[in-house]
Structure formats: C-alpha cells, structure tokens
Design a protein around this motif. Sequence first.
Motif, PDB file in Angstrom:
ATOM      1  N   CYS A  38       0.808  -1.231   0.000  1.00 53.50           N
ATOM      2  CA  CYS A  38       0.000   0.000   0.000  1.00 53.50           C
ATOM      3  C   CYS A  38       0.834   1.271   0.000  1.00 53.50           C
ATOM      4  N   HIS A  42      -0.047   5.048  -1.159  1.00 53.87           N
ATOM      5  CA  HIS A  42      -0.563   5.878  -0.058  1.00 53.87           C
ATOM      6  C   HIS A  42       0.554   6.504   0.777  1.00 53.87           C
ATOM      7  N   TYR A  54      -5.076  10.394  -4.453  1.00 49.04           N
ATOM      8  CA  TYR A  54      -4.893   9.177  -3.668  1.00 49.04           C
ATOM      9  C   TYR A  54      -5.092   9.542  -2.201  1.00 49.04           C
ATOM     10  N   PRO A  55      -6.071   8.925  -1.541  1.00 55.20           N
ATOM     11  CA  PRO A  55      -6.406   9.371  -0.190  1.00 55.20           C
ATOM     12  C   PRO A  55      -5.355   9.051   0.870  1.00 55.20           C
ATOM     13  N   LEU A  57      -4.526   7.740   4.576  1.00 53.58           N
ATOM     14  CA  LEU A  57      -5.136   6.693   5.401  1.00 53.58           C
ATOM     15  C   LEU A  57      -4.720   6.776   6.866  1.00 53.58           C
ATOM     16  N   GLN A  60      -7.105   7.176  10.053  1.00 56.08           N
ATOM     17  CA  GLN A  60      -8.513   6.957   9.666  1.00 56.08           C
ATOM     18  C   GLN A  60      -9.127   5.925  10.622  1.00 56.08           C
ATOM     19  N   TYR A  64     -13.940   2.302   9.285  1.00 55.29           N
ATOM     20  CA  TYR A  64     -14.116   2.904   7.958  1.00 55.29           C
ATOM     21  C   TYR A  64     -13.218   2.196   6.936  1.00 55.29           C
ATOM     22  N   ILE A  65     -11.975   1.952   7.316  1.00 56.95           N
ATOM     23  CA  ILE A  65     -11.037   1.294   6.398  1.00 56.95           C
ATOM     24  C   ILE A  65     -11.509  -0.124   6.071  1.00 56.95           C
ATOM     25  N   LEU A  69     -12.454  -1.323   2.281  1.00 58.95           N
ATOM     26  CA  LEU A  69     -11.763  -2.442   1.615  1.00 58.95           C
ATOM     27  C   LEU A  69     -12.731  -3.568   1.255  1.00 58.95           C
ATOM     28  N   TYR A  72     -14.671  -2.352  -1.814  1.00 59.62           N
ATOM     29  CA  TYR A  72     -13.875  -2.459  -3.051  1.00 59.62           C
ATOM     30  C   TYR A  72     -13.823  -3.924  -3.485  1.00 59.62           C
ATOM     31  N   ARG A  77     -18.175  -0.701  -3.901  1.00 60.47           N
ATOM     32  CA  ARG A  77     -17.498   0.568  -4.181  1.00 60.47           C
ATOM     33  C   ARG A  77     -16.568   0.300  -5.352  1.00 60.47           C
ATOM     34  N   ASN A  79     -13.713   1.075  -8.009  1.00 62.30           N
ATOM     35  CA  ASN A  79     -12.514   1.818  -8.395  1.00 62.30           C
ATOM     36  C   ASN A  79     -11.558   0.805  -8.999  1.00 62.30           C
ATOM     37  N   MET A  82      -8.235   0.297  -6.667  1.00 68.00           N
ATOM     38  CA  MET A  82      -8.454  -0.324  -5.357  1.00 68.00           C
ATOM     39  C   MET A  82      -9.249  -1.619  -5.462  1.00 68.00           C
ATOM     40  N   LEU A  89      -6.889  -9.317  -0.958  1.00 64.05           N
ATOM     41  CA  LEU A  89      -6.803  -9.304   0.505  1.00 64.05           C
ATOM     42  C   LEU A  89      -7.749 -10.304   1.154  1.00 64.05           C
ATOM     43  N   LEU A  97      -4.599  -4.438   8.301  1.00 61.06           N
ATOM     44  CA  LEU A  97      -4.275  -3.175   7.623  1.00 61.06           C
ATOM     45  C   LEU A  97      -5.050  -2.020   8.258  1.00 61.06           C
ATOM     46  N   TYR A 101      -3.271   1.254   9.923  1.00 59.46           N
ATOM     47  CA  TYR A 101      -3.464   2.647   9.499  1.00 59.46           C
ATOM     48  C   TYR A 101      -4.158   3.481  10.574  1.00 59.46           C
TER      49      TYR A 101
HETATM   50  C1  HEC Z   1      -1.655   1.569  -7.271  1.00 62.99           C
HETATM   51  C2  HEC Z   1      -1.980   2.536  -6.204  1.00 62.99           C
HETATM   52  C3  HEC Z   1      -2.647   2.026  -4.948  1.00 62.99           C
HETATM   53  C4  HEC Z   1      -2.239   0.969  -4.151  1.00 62.99           C
HETATM   54  C5  HEC Z   1      -1.053   0.035  -4.347  1.00 62.99           C
HETATM   55  C6  HEC Z   1      -3.158   0.935  -3.031  1.00 62.99           C
HETATM   56  N1  HEC Z   1      -4.076   1.938  -3.139  1.00 62.99           N
HETATM   57 FE1  HEC Z   1      -5.620   2.317  -1.842  1.00 62.99          FE
HETATM   58  N2  HEC Z   1      -6.307   3.775  -3.062  1.00 62.99           N
HETATM   59  C7  HEC Z   1      -5.737   4.165  -4.255  1.00 62.99           C
HETATM   60  C8  HEC Z   1      -6.602   5.130  -4.897  1.00 62.99           C
HETATM   61  C9  HEC Z   1      -6.331   5.833  -6.230  1.00 62.99           C
HETATM   62  C10 HEC Z   1      -7.711   5.310  -4.056  1.00 62.99           C
HETATM   63  C11 HEC Z   1      -8.957   6.209  -4.279  1.00 62.99           C
HETATM   64  C12 HEC Z   1     -10.008   5.332  -4.942  1.00 62.99           C
HETATM   65  C13 HEC Z   1     -11.394   5.922  -4.942  1.00 62.99           C
HETATM   66  O1  HEC Z   1     -11.555   7.067  -5.352  1.00 62.99           O
HETATM   67  O2  HEC Z   1     -12.326   5.202  -4.484  1.00 62.99           O
HETATM   68  C14 HEC Z   1      -7.496   4.451  -2.906  1.00 62.99           C
HETATM   69  C15 HEC Z   1      -8.369   4.347  -1.841  1.00 62.99           C
HETATM   70  C16 HEC Z   1      -8.165   3.573  -0.723  1.00 62.99           C
HETATM   71  C17 HEC Z   1      -9.029   3.539   0.441  1.00 62.99           C
HETATM   72  C18 HEC Z   1     -10.289   4.363   0.651  1.00 62.99           C
HETATM   73  C19 HEC Z   1      -9.916   5.621   1.393  1.00 62.99           C
HETATM   74  C20 HEC Z   1     -11.058   6.555   1.657  1.00 62.99           C
HETATM   75  O3  HEC Z   1     -10.788   7.610   2.268  1.00 62.99           O
HETATM   76  O4  HEC Z   1     -12.195   6.272   1.313  1.00 62.99           O
HETATM   77  C21 HEC Z   1      -8.493   2.653   1.309  1.00 62.99           C
HETATM   78  C22 HEC Z   1      -9.023   2.277   2.689  1.00 62.99           C
HETATM   79  C23 HEC Z   1      -7.294   2.126   0.699  1.00 62.99           C
HETATM   80  N3  HEC Z   1      -7.118   2.708  -0.531  1.00 62.99           N
HETATM   81  C24 HEC Z   1      -6.456   1.203   1.293  1.00 62.99           C
HETATM   82  C25 HEC Z   1      -5.390   0.592   0.632  1.00 62.99           C
HETATM   83  C26 HEC Z   1      -4.639  -0.510   1.192  1.00 62.99           C
HETATM   84  C27 HEC Z   1      -4.874  -1.106   2.574  1.00 62.99           C
HETATM   85  C28 HEC Z   1      -3.715  -0.859   0.264  1.00 62.99           C
HETATM   86  C29 HEC Z   1      -2.717  -1.989   0.339  1.00 62.99           C
HETATM   87  C30 HEC Z   1      -3.286  -3.319   0.396  1.00 62.99           C
HETATM   88  C31 HEC Z   1      -3.872   0.040  -0.865  1.00 62.99           C
HETATM   89  N4  HEC Z   1      -4.898   0.902  -0.600  1.00 62.99           N
HETATM   90  C32 HEC Z   1      -3.084   0.013  -2.004  1.00 62.99           C
HETATM   91  C33 HEC Z   1      -4.529   3.711  -4.766  1.00 62.99           C
HETATM   92  C34 HEC Z   1      -3.814   2.614  -4.297  1.00 62.99           C
END
Ligand code: HEC
Length: 112
Positions: A38, A42, A54-55, A57, A60, A64-65, A69, A72, A77, A79, A82, A89, A97, A101
């Motif tokens: 991540c 992030h 990219y938010p 974390l 948080q 919520y996390i 997840l 997604y 949700r 995206n 994600m 996972l 995770l 965070y």
């Molecule tokens: C390749 C880039 C990338 C990786 C690697 C990645 N993320 Fe993300 N993540 C994003 C993006 C871009 C978004 C925003 C997506 C959206 O708009 O819904 C996001 C959104 C999230 C959110 C939602 C946050 C919110 O405020 O709503 C969470 C929780 C999250 N990621 C957790 C993780 C975790 C845990 C991992 C590792 C397992 C991870 N991400 C790996 C790019 C990434």
Amino acid sequence: MKRAGIGSLLVAAAALALAAPAFAGDVAAGEKKASAVCTACHGPDGNKPIAPEYPKLGGQYADYIVKALRDYRSGARKNPIMGGQAQALTEREIEDLAAYYASRPTTLADKR
Ligand code: HEC
C-alpha cells in the motif's frame, strides 16, 4: 437501589468499551503488508500519497477502512485501482491493515 445498579453497570460497560479495541487487527502484521503493497501509493504511514487524488489513510477510523476495503473487494465501491488491490486481501489482512493505518498519526482534516 435499582438506579445505583444500573449506574455501576454503565460504568462497567464503559470501562470494557475503552479497554477492548474495536477491531482485533494486528498492527505489526498490517504494517508488514502495508509497507510491501500500500505504501507505494498511499505513502509512509498512509500520510504521503503519491498523487493528490490518492487518499490519506493515517489515523482513519479502523471500521471505515475495513468497510472501504470490503466494498472495493465486493464491487459495492467501484474503483479500478483499489478493486484490484482489495481482491487480493483476506478478511484477516483487511483487519490488520485497518488496525495499522488507524494507529498511525493523522493528517486528515475536518474542513467544515
Ligand atoms: C496503485 C496505487 C494504490 C495501491 C497500491 C493501493 N491503493 Fe488504496 N487507493 C488508491 C486510490 C487511487 C484510491 C482512491 C479510490 C477511490 O476514489 O475510491 C485508494 C483508496 C483507498 C481507500 C479508501 C480511502 C477513503 O478515504 O475512502 C483505502 C481504505 C485504501 N485505498 C487502502 C489501501 C490498502 C490497505 C492498500 C494496500 C493493500 C492500498 N490501498 C493500495 C490507490 C492505491
């Protein structure tokens, strides 16, 4: 008599709520997974994302996390980035995770 009984019950319940973490996630396990995957997007502690959309974390709420997840992963949700991440996972990893965070310092701001 009855009132005092309920009062002490409430005190006991509040003490329990404070003592027990909301989630049983393992912070150390979450940190390991986060730094392998991540952090690439992030940032360290979830606080320095590589792009503004990219938010953050760090700090948080864990619940919520977990919800984000799971959503997604299920597609509730949507995206493309994600969705792919969450597919990989397990439930255990999601809780770890989230615990990790949530334990980080926060740079989230209340804008209202
Ligand atoms: C390749 C880039 C990338 C990786 C690697 C990645 N993320 Fe993300 N993540 C994003 C993006 C871009 C978004 C925003 C997506 C959206 O708009 O819904 C996001 C959104 C999230 C959110 C939602 C946050 C919110 O405020 O709503 C969470 C929780 C999250 N990621 C957790 C993780 C975790 C845990 C991992 C590792 C397992 C991870 N991400 C790996 C790019 C990434």
